[in-house]
Write a protein that holds these residues in place. Sequence first.
Motif, mmCIF file in Angstrom:
data_model
loop_
_atom_site.group_PDB
_atom_site.id
_atom_site.type_symbol
_atom_site.label_atom_id
_atom_site.label_comp_id
_atom_site.label_asym_id
_atom_site.label_seq_id
_atom_site.Cartn_x
_atom_site.Cartn_y
_atom_site.Cartn_z
ATOM 1 N N ALA A 4 32.966 57.093 -32.847
ATOM 2 C CA ALA A 4 32.506 58.468 -32.622
ATOM 3 C C ALA A 4 31.055 58.627 -32.538
ATOM 4 O O ALA A 4 30.554 59.374 -31.940
ATOM 5 N N SER A 5 30.174 58.062 -33.731
ATOM 6 C CA SER A 5 28.728 58.156 -33.491
ATOM 7 C C SER A 5 28.248 57.421 -32.088
ATOM 8 O O SER A 5 27.098 58.017 -31.555
ATOM 9 N N ASN A 6 28.669 56.512 -31.739
ATOM 10 C CA ASN A 6 28.480 55.913 -30.495
ATOM 11 C C ASN A 6 28.385 56.767 -29.240
ATOM 12 O O ASN A 6 27.509 56.912 -28.226
ATOM 13 N N VAL A 7 29.537 57.287 -29.275
ATOM 14 C CA VAL A 7 29.968 58.155 -28.321
ATOM 15 C C VAL A 7 29.102 59.394 -28.191
ATOM 16 O O VAL A 7 28.455 60.039 -27.061
ATOM 17 N N LEU A 8 28.663 60.062 -29.396
ATOM 18 C CA LEU A 8 27.730 61.246 -29.567
ATOM 19 C C LEU A 8 26.409 60.686 -28.932
ATOM 20 O O LEU A 8 25.740 61.541 -28.503
ATOM 21 N N HIS A 34 27.480 63.014 -44.474
ATOM 22 C CA HIS A 34 28.108 61.841 -44.381
ATOM 23 C C HIS A 34 27.216 60.623 -43.772
ATOM 24 O O HIS A 34 26.196 61.138 -42.960
ATOM 25 N N TYR A 35 27.228 59.365 -44.082
ATOM 26 C CA TYR A 35 26.760 58.523 -43.719
ATOM 27 C C TYR A 35 26.468 58.406 -42.062
ATOM 28 O O TYR A 35 25.232 58.086 -41.537
ATOM 29 N N PHE A 36 27.518 58.499 -41.348
ATOM 30 C CA PHE A 36 27.280 58.538 -39.978
ATOM 31 C C PHE A 36 26.705 59.824 -39.417
ATOM 32 O O PHE A 36 26.289 59.585 -38.179
ATOM 33 N N VAL A 37 26.918 60.788 -40.034
ATOM 34 C CA VAL A 37 25.768 62.050 -39.607
ATOM 35 C C VAL A 37 24.416 61.535 -39.632
ATOM 36 O O VAL A 37 23.660 61.716 -38.461
ATOM 37 N N MET A 38 23.896 60.838 -40.410
ATOM 38 C CA MET A 38 22.429 60.539 -40.563
ATOM 39 C C MET A 38 22.447 59.336 -39.643
ATOM 40 O O MET A 38 21.338 59.239 -38.846
ATOM 41 N N GLN A 39 23.439 58.713 -39.601
ATOM 42 C CA GLN A 39 23.449 57.431 -38.465
ATOM 43 C C GLN A 39 23.027 57.915 -37.067
ATOM 44 O O GLN A 39 22.360 57.217 -36.076
ATOM 45 N N THR A 40 23.936 58.883 -36.831
ATOM 46 C CA THR A 40 23.752 59.519 -35.255
ATOM 47 C C THR A 40 22.600 60.105 -35.237
ATOM 48 O O THR A 40 22.024 59.878 -33.974
ATOM 49 N N PHE A 41 21.959 60.759 -36.168
ATOM 50 C CA PHE A 41 20.579 61.485 -35.751
ATOM 51 C C PHE A 41 19.739 60.172 -35.598
ATOM 52 O O PHE A 41 18.948 60.264 -34.516
ATOM 53 N N ALA A 42 19.644 59.159 -36.454
ATOM 54 C CA ALA A 42 18.817 58.108 -36.038
ATOM 55 C C ALA A 42 18.923 57.492 -34.823
ATOM 56 O O ALA A 42 18.087 57.143 -34.003
ATOM 57 N N ASN A 43 20.002 57.348 -34.400
ATOM 58 C CA ASN A 43 20.363 56.492 -33.168
ATOM 59 C C ASN A 43 20.013 57.470 -31.986
ATOM 60 O O ASN A 43 19.609 57.062 -31.110
#
Length: 81
Positions: A4-8, A34-43
Amino acid sequence: QQAASNVLVAVGQRFINKVMEEVLTKFQPGILPHYFVMQTFANLSVSNVFGMVPFLNSILGTMLPMLGMAKQDHMKAVFCY
């Protein structure tokens, strides 16, 4: 969650405003995200540098007071990333 993070991130390369509008709803002051919210921002920052610049002030303003709340190593690492 990684998918989901990769799709965003992929959608955010073209429609950064819509993606950030949705992701920022999960990024509230005083609540550790959530961890993946931060990871999504970074990516997103890596994949669409110029699109993320207008959002940096709000992200950093919300994130800096939260740094002390990150106790687990994986959260510390994603905040750094």
